[in-house]
Design a protein around this motif. Structure first.
Motif, PDB file in Angstrom:
ATOM      1  N   LEU A 176      24.774  72.462  33.092  1.00 41.59           N
ATOM      2  CA  LEU A 176      23.437  72.441  32.385  1.00 41.59           C
ATOM      3  C   LEU A 176      23.075  71.173  32.222  1.00 41.59           C
ATOM      4  CD1 LEU A 176      20.885  73.746  31.240  1.00 41.59           C
ATOM      5  CD2 LEU A 176      22.333  74.530  29.235  1.00 41.59           C
ATOM      6  N   PHE A 177      23.873  70.492  31.360  1.00 46.78           N
ATOM      7  CA  PHE A 177      23.941  69.049  30.940  1.00 46.78           C
ATOM      8  C   PHE A 177      23.281  68.072  32.121  1.00 46.78           C
ATOM      9  CE2 PHE A 177      25.280  64.676  30.002  1.00 46.78           C
ATOM     10  CZ  PHE A 177      24.847  64.495  28.736  1.00 46.78           C
ATOM     11  N   ALA A 178      24.020  68.223  33.375  1.00 43.81           N
ATOM     12  CA  ALA A 178      23.611  67.408  34.443  1.00 43.81           C
ATOM     13  C   ALA A 178      22.322  67.610  35.009  1.00 43.81           C
ATOM     14  CB  ALA A 178      24.933  67.532  35.612  1.00 43.81           C
ATOM     15  N   TRP A 179      21.991  69.024  34.826  1.00 44.27           N
ATOM     16  CA  TRP A 179      20.832  69.219  35.500  1.00 44.27           C
ATOM     17  C   TRP A 179      19.867  68.809  34.354  1.00 44.27           C
ATOM     18  CZ3 TRP A 179      17.362  72.823  32.900  1.00 44.27           C
ATOM     19  CH2 TRP A 179      16.203  73.125  33.477  1.00 44.27           C
ATOM     20  N   ARG A 180      19.820  68.981  33.233  1.00 41.43           N
ATOM     21  CA  ARG A 180      18.961  68.498  32.182  1.00 41.43           C
ATOM     22  C   ARG A 180      18.870  67.025  32.163  1.00 41.43           C
ATOM     23  NH1 ARG A 180      15.254  71.329  29.380  1.00 41.43           N
ATOM     24  NH2 ARG A 180      14.220  69.829  27.989  1.00 41.43           N
ATOM     25  N   GLN A 181      19.616  66.262  32.516  1.00 39.77           N
ATOM     26  CA  GLN A 181      19.495  64.781  32.595  1.00 39.77           C
ATOM     27  C   GLN A 181      18.481  64.560  33.625  1.00 39.77           C
ATOM     28  OE1 GLN A 181      23.603  63.653  33.278  1.00 39.77           O
ATOM     29  NE2 GLN A 181      23.588  62.381  31.293  1.00 39.77           N
ATOM     30  N   VAL A 182      18.476  65.024  34.841  1.00 39.13           N
ATOM     31  CA  VAL A 182      17.583  64.912  35.726  1.00 39.13           C
ATOM     32  C   VAL A 182      16.180  65.275  35.261  1.00 39.13           C
ATOM     33  CG1 VAL A 182      16.874  65.625  38.025  1.00 39.13           C
ATOM     34  CG2 VAL A 182      19.335  65.163  37.629  1.00 39.13           C
ATOM     35  N   LEU A 209      14.370  62.297  42.414  1.00 40.59           N
ATOM     36  CA  LEU A 209      14.542  63.108  41.170  1.00 40.59           C
ATOM     37  C   LEU A 209      14.240  64.482  41.570  1.00 40.59           C
ATOM     38  CD1 LEU A 209      12.894  61.043  38.316  1.00 40.59           C
ATOM     39  CD2 LEU A 209      15.292  61.287  38.894  1.00 40.59           C
ATOM     40  N   ARG A 210      13.282  64.808  42.557  1.00 37.99           N
ATOM     41  CA  ARG A 210      13.188  66.198  42.817  1.00 37.99           C
ATOM     42  C   ARG A 210      14.286  66.600  43.642  1.00 37.99           C
ATOM     43  NH1 ARG A 210       7.337  65.325  44.541  1.00 37.99           N
ATOM     44  NH2 ARG A 210       6.198  66.456  42.936  1.00 37.99           N
ATOM     45  N   PRO A 211      14.932  65.941  44.620  1.00 36.64           N
ATOM     46  CA  PRO A 211      16.254  66.508  45.381  1.00 36.64           C
ATOM     47  C   PRO A 211      17.392  66.235  44.437  1.00 36.64           C
ATOM     48  CG  PRO A 211      15.002  64.663  46.658  1.00 36.64           C
ATOM     49  CD  PRO A 211      14.292  64.515  45.444  1.00 36.64           C
ATOM     50  N   ALA A 212      17.585  65.716  43.376  1.00 32.63           N
ATOM     51  CA  ALA A 212      18.750  65.564  42.571  1.00 32.63           C
ATOM     52  C   ALA A 212      18.517  66.809  41.598  1.00 32.63           C
ATOM     53  CB  ALA A 212      18.718  64.377  41.671  1.00 32.63           C
ATOM     54  N   ILE A 241      11.479  75.693  35.212  1.00 29.95           N
ATOM     55  CA  ILE A 241      11.295  74.403  34.979  1.00 29.95           C
ATOM     56  C   ILE A 241      11.567  73.891  36.468  1.00 29.95           C
ATOM     57  CG2 ILE A 241      12.520  72.378  34.036  1.00 29.95           C
ATOM     58  CD1 ILE A 241      13.150  73.890  31.515  1.00 29.95           C
ATOM     59  N   GLY A 242      12.364  74.194  37.212  1.00 35.09           N
ATOM     60  CA  GLY A 242      12.377  73.598  38.621  1.00 35.09           C
ATOM     61  C   GLY A 242      11.029  73.894  39.508  1.00 35.09           C
ATOM     62  N   GLN A 243      10.374  74.910  39.105  1.00 34.04           N
ATOM     63  CA  GLN A 243       9.096  74.986  39.835  1.00 34.04           C
ATOM     64  C   GLN A 243       8.090  73.974  39.308  1.00 34.04           C
ATOM     65  OE1 GLN A 243       7.834  79.042  39.224  1.00 34.04           O
ATOM     66  NE2 GLN A 243       9.227  79.863  40.579  1.00 34.04           N
TER      67      GLN A 243
END
Length: 180
Positions: A111-117, A156-159, A65-67
């Motif tokens: 995971l929750f913090a990443w998922r929000q972004v 958003l990408r940097p976050a 998903i990061g890619q």
């Protein structure tokens, strides 16, 4: 005299049986404790292996998903370039369910913090798609897709990268730690 021999001999035999029974009982109890300890160790090992497997699958999903996040809405596009796709929802749900079942609270929080972004990235991409459809159909749009593109590129990408790194670092730290 004969009665004394029988009594003394009988007591010796009974004493021998009692001693053998006590020794056997102690050995059985010791074997039972060892068996329970071995079962506990095997159970703990299986649990730790499940955690490792869940974390490995999570890392693969997060990197995929990061890619997607790094490729979505590039500044320059070439006609015919394939549009990056997110992993299928059932795969995402399965991995997140494994982490809910076996992951630590710290990993679940990261995971929750990443998922929000990621959710914000999906929403921004949706807004841009809506603007593109509106322009195709009506020749104009009320959606400021330039602001959404800027938001993706500068915020958003940097976050997403930062949250992904925090999640990966927490997983690595937990997998390095000895399990009890």
């Amino acid at each position: 005299m004969f009665v004394a021999l029988l009594t003394g001999g009988g007591l010796t035999v009974v004493g021998g049986f009692v001693q053998a029974w006590l020794t056997s009982r102690d050995a059985t109890a010791r074997d039972d404790r060892r068996h329970l300890h071995e079962l506990d160790m095997a159970r703990e090992q299986r649990h730790h292996q499940r955690i490792e497997n869940a974390y490995e699958e999570l890392l693969l999903l997060v990197e995929t998903i990061g890619q997607w996040a790094s490729m979505i809405r590039p500044l320059v596009t070439i006609e015919g370039d394939p549009r990056p796709q997110l992993p299928p929802l059932p795969e995402q749900a399965r991995v997140e369910a494994l982490v809910r079942a076996y992951g630590s609270q710290k990993v679940r929080d990261r995971l929750f913090a990443w998922r929000q972004v990621i959710d914000q990235l999906i929403e921004a991409d949706f807004q841009i798609q809506a603007a593109e459809r509106s322009i195709e159909r009506q020749g104009h749009t009320s959606i400021d897709d330039g602001a959404e593109r800027m938001k993706i590129g500068t915020q958003l990408r940097p976050a997403e990268r930062a949250r992904r790194n925090e999640l990966a670092e927490e997983i690595a730290a937990e997998l390095r730690a000895p399990f009890s």
